[in-house]
Design a protein around this motif. Structure first.
Motif, PDB file in Angstrom:
ATOM      1  N   ILE A  98      -5.569   7.822   8.930  1.00 36.28           N
ATOM      2  CA  ILE A  98      -6.314   6.473   8.164  1.00 36.28           C
ATOM      3  C   ILE A  98      -7.691   5.985   8.598  1.00 36.28           C
ATOM      4  O   ILE A  98      -7.936   6.155   9.470  1.00 36.28           O
ATOM      5  CB  ILE A  98      -6.060   5.139   7.877  1.00 36.28           C
ATOM      6  N   LEU A 138      -0.671  -9.310   1.802  1.00 33.54           N
ATOM      7  CA  LEU A 138      -1.165  -7.605   1.146  1.00 33.54           C
ATOM      8  C   LEU A 138      -0.117  -7.047   2.631  1.00 33.54           C
ATOM      9  O   LEU A 138      -0.595  -6.866   3.598  1.00 33.54           O
ATOM     10  CB  LEU A 138      -2.516  -7.953   1.722  1.00 33.54           C
ATOM     11  N   HIS A 145       8.278   8.750   9.859  1.00 29.43           N
ATOM     12  CA  HIS A 145       6.658   8.577   9.186  1.00 29.43           C
ATOM     13  C   HIS A 145       6.600   9.536  11.298  1.00 29.43           C
ATOM     14  O   HIS A 145       5.609   9.742  12.031  1.00 29.43           O
ATOM     15  CB  HIS A 145       6.980   7.332  10.267  1.00 29.43           C
ATOM     16  N   SER A 193       3.356   0.661   6.725  1.00 33.57           N
ATOM     17  CA  SER A 193       4.191  -0.163   7.302  1.00 33.57           C
ATOM     18  C   SER A 193       5.385   0.320   7.076  1.00 33.57           C
ATOM     19  O   SER A 193       6.256   0.560   5.584  1.00 33.57           O
ATOM     20  CB  SER A 193       3.887  -0.983   7.253  1.00 33.57           C
ATOM     21  N   THR A 199      -6.096   5.460  13.347  1.00 30.67           N
ATOM     22  CA  THR A 199      -6.764   4.902  12.258  1.00 30.67           C
ATOM     23  C   THR A 199      -8.377   4.701  12.643  1.00 30.67           C
ATOM     24  O   THR A 199      -8.692   3.556  14.043  1.00 30.67           O
ATOM     25  CB  THR A 199      -6.204   3.668  12.558  1.00 30.67           C
ATOM     26  N   ARG A 235       7.747   6.425  13.644  1.00 24.00           N
ATOM     27  CA  ARG A 235       6.749   6.809  13.838  1.00 24.00           C
ATOM     28  C   ARG A 235       6.511   7.644  15.476  1.00 24.00           C
ATOM     29  O   ARG A 235       5.360   7.406  15.897  1.00 24.00           O
ATOM     30  CB  ARG A 235       5.208   6.176  13.618  1.00 24.00           C
ATOM     31  N   ARG A 295       0.160  -3.219   4.397  1.00 27.11           N
ATOM     32  CA  ARG A 295      -1.447  -1.938   4.471  1.00 27.11           C
ATOM     33  C   ARG A 295      -0.154  -0.948   4.442  1.00 27.11           C
ATOM     34  O   ARG A 295       0.696  -0.820   4.900  1.00 27.11           O
ATOM     35  CB  ARG A 295      -2.476  -2.389   5.274  1.00 27.11           C
ATOM     36  N   SER A 296      -1.334   0.100   4.518  1.00 25.19           N
ATOM     37  CA  SER A 296       0.062   1.143   4.347  1.00 25.19           C
ATOM     38  C   SER A 296       0.230   2.428   5.527  1.00 25.19           C
ATOM     39  O   SER A 296       0.210   1.627   6.827  1.00 25.19           O
ATOM     40  CB  SER A 296      -1.333   2.810   4.128  1.00 25.19           C
ATOM     41  N   TYR A 342     -11.378   4.579   6.593  1.00 26.51           N
ATOM     42  CA  TYR A 342     -11.903   4.095   6.211  1.00 26.51           C
ATOM     43  C   TYR A 342     -13.926   3.886   5.179  1.00 26.51           C
ATOM     44  O   TYR A 342     -14.212   5.169   5.768  1.00 26.51           O
ATOM     45  CB  TYR A 342     -12.007   2.546   6.699  1.00 26.51           C
ATOM     46  N   HIS A 361      -2.298  -1.567   9.342  1.00 23.28           N
ATOM     47  CA  HIS A 361      -1.275  -0.330   8.955  1.00 23.28           C
ATOM     48  C   HIS A 361      -0.496   0.005   9.771  1.00 23.28           C
ATOM     49  O   HIS A 361      -1.029  -0.381  11.463  1.00 23.28           O
ATOM     50  CB  HIS A 361      -2.185   0.910   8.745  1.00 23.28           C
ATOM     51  N   TYR A 370     -10.496   4.769   2.548  1.00 23.00           N
ATOM     52  CA  TYR A 370      -9.508   3.357   2.656  1.00 23.00           C
ATOM     53  C   TYR A 370     -10.724   2.421   1.650  1.00 23.00           C
ATOM     54  O   TYR A 370     -12.100   1.630   2.816  1.00 23.00           O
ATOM     55  CB  TYR A 370      -8.604   2.368   3.698  1.00 23.00           C
ATOM     56  N   ASP A 383       0.819  -1.734   0.149  1.00 19.09           N
ATOM     57  CA  ASP A 383       0.348  -0.511  -0.249  1.00 19.09           C
ATOM     58  C   ASP A 383       0.895   1.474  -0.121  1.00 19.09           C
ATOM     59  O   ASP A 383       1.815   1.245  -0.082  1.00 19.09           O
ATOM     60  CB  ASP A 383      -1.298  -0.063   1.419  1.00 19.09           C
ATOM     61  N   GLU A 427      -4.673   8.885   4.672  1.00 16.50           N
ATOM     62  CA  GLU A 427      -5.152   8.113   3.575  1.00 16.50           C
ATOM     63  C   GLU A 427      -7.027   7.831   3.602  1.00 16.50           C
ATOM     64  O   GLU A 427      -6.893   7.468   5.356  1.00 16.50           O
ATOM     65  CB  GLU A 427      -5.012   6.828   3.384  1.00 16.50           C
TER      66      GLU A 427
END
Lengths: 252, 252, 252
Positions: free
Chosen positions: B69, A63, C67, A68, B87, C85, A65-66, B71, A84, B46, A39, B43
């Motif tokens: 983020i 996969l 981050h 990361s 998130t 982060r 996710r954003s 969704y 994420h 999502y 992502d 983001e």
């Protein structure tokens, strides 16, 4: 399938049909398997001398996710799935179908089996050893230093099918036996026997796991969880679990 | 007011005077109200099949800080304010003036009232129900599965004006009564009566909330907090709280 | 050394040999010392009225990992190192060689000495005072409000060489004495005497720190940790610690 804003090193090895989202950086020492999706806003293969030259190897069909971050020097089997903003440092070796929830922080230098699932915000200290089909729930911490700060590192060991409930801490060198359950908000300073429930601070034996009843009106036991919870596991594995449950029912 | 590096879907519906920061992505199924600010590296919207086609609806005058983020499939009233890197998953339905602190992780499928404030790093499990004017402090987790992992989901319920102090966990299906206070570092496995303090692991009744004195030399009681703490609440609401406090003082 | 995608305000003051990674934003009121590295996806000098016009000052040779977010109005000595982060708000004043682990959340309005090390995911409430050579481990929270929510702010005080183990909470106004150790998963509601171990919820005296033995087979005591743990400290400081240890050995 590489977004125009992504920055992908020409030295990175991307398989077929790999997708890379906007504002993501892929560094040099990275191998990503076919059909994987990375992502946006990720940083993959963060360079570190501690990787000792080892590449970051991500198996097929991942996969990520954003937001990361994965360091160089770790490797993962097929179908890695993350939430994420996970952070995974060097020398993390995990099997297939590993899931890491949002905000997970894996400190590296650890071994993780197949089909392991971390919910949000778990912290895995260095030198942890985690078996197969393990569940770790939010805000759980696996520690490693018995008298911090020091140079002594005694990672925790978590055997197959164990489940650690929310906001528990596993103290250095502790072994959690196969299929055990650690109750929420526990501090575990001694080994826990297989198929038992331990809870509290310090955690003590509560009962055998098969004494816990499912709160779904069925009257069935809640553990081993593999006898009733199958979401996302492969058909062959589930059939084996169902056969095991049936054999157990015939015995009793 | 859309930064040149932001990626905004032409299908997203942005109100008047919406600002979008650098390196932020706004996906298709998004509706953002007038006067909202979306910071950098976010983001928004999502995509997820779990949204079942529902859009992400963010009310007017929102402020979403950087690295957050959201969704698709959630909705928020006016004046949503977030810290950084929150998130929020699908099917989160919140009222007006919702505040989410930095690192907050809302798992979705939950209902949240008006003027709810989360401090940093709270984790809200699916199927949680949160009333109005609720406060949740750092590292609090609302859980939902009584015997993890399983398919049984029993969200916690938090009634109006309740406050949950730092690093407490609310176990599945527990109801926290109106105006109650959960002490820091508690594990709450039973319902808590309105206007009482519960603390410990497992949490037990400590006293009525009005027995807690303000440590400001005033001699006043610290609860209901709405009788003395008004920062950020609208004048009309504060006047009502002050009238309530005056009536109570006349009674005693 | 400024990546082409970074957005750096012309008003920011960057020293010599400062490196700025991709997708990073540096705002107006920022001063960064010579030889510093700011990784990707960071936001440095986030504007806030609460900074009251003070700049963000980062000393020479800093390494801020990806981050991360720093607000305007804080200042740091040389060789600041962060994980990924981290979030650091306004009016955080820290000395030299400060380390902040991944996901750290410093709420600002606090004082931090030299050579302080935070591991991952610590939360430092406003008005905390932290001495020199302090260690804080993952998921530790320093609180400040004795009856939340309120306007009363009583920060915790942590004296030199103290260590707070994983997932402990320090309650408002508590003072941790020099060289003390707080055991993991503790809730500390009273002052802790210098060079003692406190643990539990509520935390109680366990023993003097020098009664804790190193689990490395040496038979030595684990505290003061400065007598055996020297990684990353300057030679002159280590020599002083070794002399102190030798003098102590001669005494006994």
């Amino acid at each position: 399938m590489i977004h125009s804003t992504a920055i992908v090193s020409p030295r990175a090895q991307l398989g077929r049909d790999v997708s890379v989202g906007p504002f993501t950086i892929i560094h040099d020492d990275v191998v990503i398997g076919d059909g994987s999706t990375i992502d946006s806003h990720c940083e993959i293969g963060y360079p570190t001398a501690l990787a000792e030259g080892a590449k970051l190897e991500i198996g097929a069909k991942a996969l990520i996710r954003s937001h990361s971050i994965f360091y160089a020097g770790s490797r993962f089997g097929e179908r890695l799935v993350t939430g994420h903003r996970v952070t995974v440092r060097e020398r993390t070796h995990a099997g297939a179908n590993f899931q890491i929830g949002t905000l997970g922080d894996i400190q590296g230098h650890c071994e993780i089996g197949d089909y392991v699932r971390f919910h949000s915000n778990v912290h895995i200290g260095q030198h942890s050893k985690i078996g197969n089909f393990v569940w770790i729930f939010p805000y759980v911490v696996l520690t490693n230093d018995p008298h911090p700060p020091s140079h002594v590192m005694m990672g925790a060991t978590v055997e197959d099918y164990a489940a650690i409930a929310t906001m528990s801490i596993i103290l250095p060198g502790v072994r959690l036996g196969q299929g055990c359950l650690i109750g929420a908000h526990s501090s575990v300073n001694r080994d826990v026997a297989p198929d038992t429930v331990a809870a509290g601070a310090p955690a003590k034996f509560v009962c055998n796991t098969n004494a816990v009843k499912l709160k779904d009106g069925s009257g069935r036991t809640a553990y081993p969880w593999r006898h009733h919870f199958h979401r996302g596991y492969p058909e062959a594995v589930v059939q084996q679990w169902l056969a095991e449950a049936a054999a157990l029912a015939n015995l009793s």
